[in-house]
Design a protein around this motif. Structure first.
Motif, PDB file in Angstrom:
ATOM      1  N   MET A   1       0.846  -1.179   0.000  1.00 54.58           N
ATOM      2  CA  MET A   1       0.000   0.000   0.000  1.00 54.58           C
ATOM      3  C   MET A   1       0.893   1.244   0.000  1.00 54.58           C
ATOM      4  N   PRO A   2       0.646   2.172  -0.894  1.00 56.32           N
ATOM      5  CA  PRO A   2       1.478   3.379  -0.911  1.00 56.32           C
ATOM      6  C   PRO A   2       1.199   4.285   0.289  1.00 56.32           C
ATOM      7  N   GLN A   3       2.117   5.197   0.496  1.00 50.64           N
ATOM      8  CA  GLN A   3       1.993   6.214   1.534  1.00 50.64           C
ATOM      9  C   GLN A   3       2.354   7.551   0.915  1.00 50.64           C
ATOM     10  N   LEU A   4       1.814   8.627   1.486  1.00 50.26           N
ATOM     11  CA  LEU A   4       2.277   9.970   1.149  1.00 50.26           C
ATOM     12  C   LEU A   4       3.194  10.406   2.274  1.00 50.26           C
ATOM     13  N   ILE A   5       4.424  10.771   1.913  1.00 50.47           N
ATOM     14  CA  ILE A   5       5.385  11.211   2.922  1.00 50.47           C
ATOM     15  C   ILE A   5       5.981  12.543   2.497  1.00 50.47           C
ATOM     16  N   ALA A   6       6.471  13.278   3.480  1.00 50.08           N
ATOM     17  CA  ALA A   6       7.195  14.512   3.182  1.00 50.08           C
ATOM     18  C   ALA A   6       8.493  14.139   2.472  1.00 50.08           C
ATOM     19  N   PRO A   7       8.943  14.975   1.541  1.00 51.79           N
ATOM     20  CA  PRO A   7      10.223  14.698   0.877  1.00 51.79           C
ATOM     21  C   PRO A   7      11.336  14.499   1.908  1.00 51.79           C
ATOM     22  N   THR A   8      12.218  13.567   1.618  1.00 56.20           N
ATOM     23  CA  THR A   8      13.303  13.251   2.541  1.00 56.20           C
ATOM     24  C   THR A   8      14.580  12.926   1.770  1.00 56.20           C
ATOM     25  N   ALA A   9      15.687  13.428   2.276  1.00 53.50           N
ATOM     26  CA  ALA A   9      16.984  13.157   1.657  1.00 53.50           C
ATOM     27  C   ALA A   9      17.338  11.670   1.743  1.00 53.50           C
ATOM     28  N   ARG A  10      16.710  10.950   2.656  1.00 48.64           N
ATOM     29  CA  ARG A  10      16.957   9.516   2.823  1.00 48.64           C
ATOM     30  C   ARG A  10      16.639   8.730   1.551  1.00 48.64           C
ATOM     31  N   LEU A  11      15.728   9.247   0.738  1.00 47.02           N
ATOM     32  CA  LEU A  11      15.307   8.523  -0.464  1.00 47.02           C
ATOM     33  C   LEU A  11      15.965   9.055  -1.736  1.00 47.02           C
ATOM     34  N   HIS A  12      17.167   9.600  -1.597  1.00 42.35           N
ATOM     35  CA  HIS A  12      17.872  10.171  -2.748  1.00 42.35           C
ATOM     36  C   HIS A  12      17.982   9.162  -3.894  1.00 42.35           C
ATOM     37  N   THR A  13      18.507   7.994  -3.621  1.00 45.64           N
ATOM     38  CA  THR A  13      18.696   6.981  -4.663  1.00 45.64           C
ATOM     39  C   THR A  13      17.362   6.553  -5.257  1.00 45.64           C
ATOM     40  N   ALA A  14      16.360   6.353  -4.415  1.00 46.14           N
ATOM     41  CA  ALA A  14      15.038   5.945  -4.901  1.00 46.14           C
ATOM     42  C   ALA A  14      14.407   7.039  -5.757  1.00 46.14           C
ATOM     43  N   TRP A  15      14.614   8.312  -5.395  1.00 45.34           N
ATOM     44  CA  TRP A  15      14.073   9.409  -6.190  1.00 45.34           C
ATOM     45  C   TRP A  15      14.761   9.474  -7.556  1.00 45.34           C
ATOM     46  N   LEU A  16      16.086   9.288  -7.561  1.00 39.40           N
ATOM     47  CA  LEU A  16      16.816   9.283  -8.834  1.00 39.40           C
ATOM     48  C   LEU A  16      16.333   8.145  -9.737  1.00 39.40           C
ATOM     49  N   GLU A  17      16.025   6.998  -9.154  1.00 41.33           N
ATOM     50  CA  GLU A  17      15.496   5.879  -9.944  1.00 41.33           C
ATOM     51  C   GLU A  17      14.145   6.247 -10.557  1.00 41.33           C
ATOM     52  N   ALA A  18      13.308   6.948  -9.801  1.00 44.92           N
ATOM     53  CA  ALA A  18      12.013   7.387 -10.334  1.00 44.92           C
ATOM     54  C   ALA A  18      12.224   8.380 -11.473  1.00 44.92           C
ATOM     55  N   ARG A  19      13.134   9.324 -11.283  1.00 53.39           N
ATOM     56  CA  ARG A  19      13.429  10.298 -12.342  1.00 53.39           C
ATOM     57  C   ARG A  19      13.933   9.589 -13.592  1.00 53.39           C
ATOM     58  N   ASP A  20      14.797   8.597 -13.411  1.00 50.43           N
ATOM     59  CA  ASP A  20      15.327   7.855 -14.555  1.00 50.43           C
ATOM     60  C   ASP A  20      14.225   7.084 -15.283  1.00 50.43           C
ATOM     61  N   ASP A  21      13.214   6.631 -14.539  1.00 50.19           N
ATOM     62  CA  ASP A  21      12.074   5.948 -15.144  1.00 50.19           C
ATOM     63  C   ASP A  21      11.343   6.898 -16.104  1.00 50.19           C
ATOM     64  N   GLY A 109      -3.940   2.890 -10.100  1.00 50.27           N
ATOM     65  CA  GLY A 109      -4.783   3.711  -9.229  1.00 50.27           C
ATOM     66  C   GLY A 109      -4.004   4.579  -8.261  1.00 50.27           C
ATOM     67  N   VAL A 110      -2.692   4.649  -8.427  1.00 53.88           N
ATOM     68  CA  VAL A 110      -1.844   5.413  -7.504  1.00 53.88           C
ATOM     69  C   VAL A 110      -2.202   6.899  -7.540  1.00 53.88           C
ATOM     70  N   ALA A 111      -2.371   7.473  -8.722  1.00 45.12           N
ATOM     71  CA  ALA A 111      -2.695   8.897  -8.829  1.00 45.12           C
ATOM     72  C   ALA A 111      -4.067   9.190  -8.228  1.00 45.12           C
ATOM     73  N   THR A 112      -5.035   8.326  -8.488  1.00 44.26           N
ATOM     74  CA  THR A 112      -6.374   8.514  -7.929  1.00 44.26           C
ATOM     75  C   THR A 112      -6.322   8.493  -6.410  1.00 44.26           C
ATOM     76  N   TRP A 113      -5.594   7.540  -5.866  1.00 47.72           N
ATOM     77  CA  TRP A 113      -5.452   7.430  -4.414  1.00 47.72           C
ATOM     78  C   TRP A 113      -4.777   8.680  -3.844  1.00 47.72           C
ATOM     79  N   ALA A 114      -3.662   9.097  -4.442  1.00 44.00           N
ATOM     80  CA  ALA A 114      -2.907  10.249  -3.935  1.00 44.00           C
ATOM     81  C   ALA A 114      -3.726  11.538  -4.039  1.00 44.00           C
ATOM     82  N   LEU A 115      -4.430  11.725  -5.141  1.00 44.51           N
ATOM     83  CA  LEU A 115      -5.262  12.919  -5.281  1.00 44.51           C
ATOM     84  C   LEU A 115      -6.329  12.951  -4.190  1.00 44.51           C
TER      85      LEU A 115
END
Length: 170
Positions: A1-21, A109-115
């Motif tokens: 199940m996804p979560q909405l979290i505040a941006p965090t420097a801890r997820l630097h590598t994971a964020w870069l992977e999303a950007r690369d996607d 359904g990720v966008a629908t859930w997040a919205l």
């Protein structure tokens, strides 16, 4: 199940992977990324995350405040969503809420859930209605907005293309 979290420097590598996607150089709304932001280095990424926190934590005026959240599932960044609090020129152009979901996480359904979660936040802020804008022809995004009661106000030329402008009454 996804979560909405505040941006965090801890997820630097994971964020870069999303950007690369998405592909290098492609901007997806919801992340608050500016052309001047340098996110590849740990220091640059940390500075960017700090700026987002400042905008969320009332360091700016209410008109410029924005709540940023990342859509995360088991430390994998699926996307981002932003709730802009005021109604300034940028919001008139881009909407109160902007979001993007990485290509490999779409059609779940990720966008629908997040919205839906961000609309709850908008209600807590006392907003009575929000403007959500998507690129004309983005039928998946339009369907997401319409699932939450979005009513098409107009089709508008933005200078960057054509946009569909929806209002959602809270």
């Amino acid at each position: 199940m996804p979560q909405l979290i505040a941006p965090t420097a801890r997820l630097h590598t994971a964020w870069l992977e999303a950007r690369d996607d998405w592909g290098l150089g492609v901007h997806e709304d919801g992340f608050g990324l500016l052309p001047a932001d340098e996110v590849d280095s740990p220091a640059g990424f940390t500075a960017w995350v700090a700026r987002l926190a400042d905008e969320s934590d009332q360091v700016t005026t209410d008109e410029a405040r924005c709540t940023y959240r990342w859509i995360v599932e088991t430390d994998r960044v699926l996307g981002g969503i932003a709730l802009r609090h005021g109604f300034n020129d940028f919001v008139r152009w881009a909407g109160h809420i902007g979001y993007g979901v990485r290509p490999s996480a779409r059609r779940r359904g990720v966008a629908t859930w997040a919205l839906g979660r961000m609309l709850d936040e908008a209600r807590l802020l006392g907003l009575e209605r929000v403007l959500v804008v998507c690129e004309a022809g983005n039928f998946a995004s339009a369907k997401t907005i319409e699932r939450h009661g979005g009513v098409l106000e107009e089709v508008q030329e933005t200078g960057l293309g054509t946009a569909w402008r929806y209002w959602i009454t809270l």
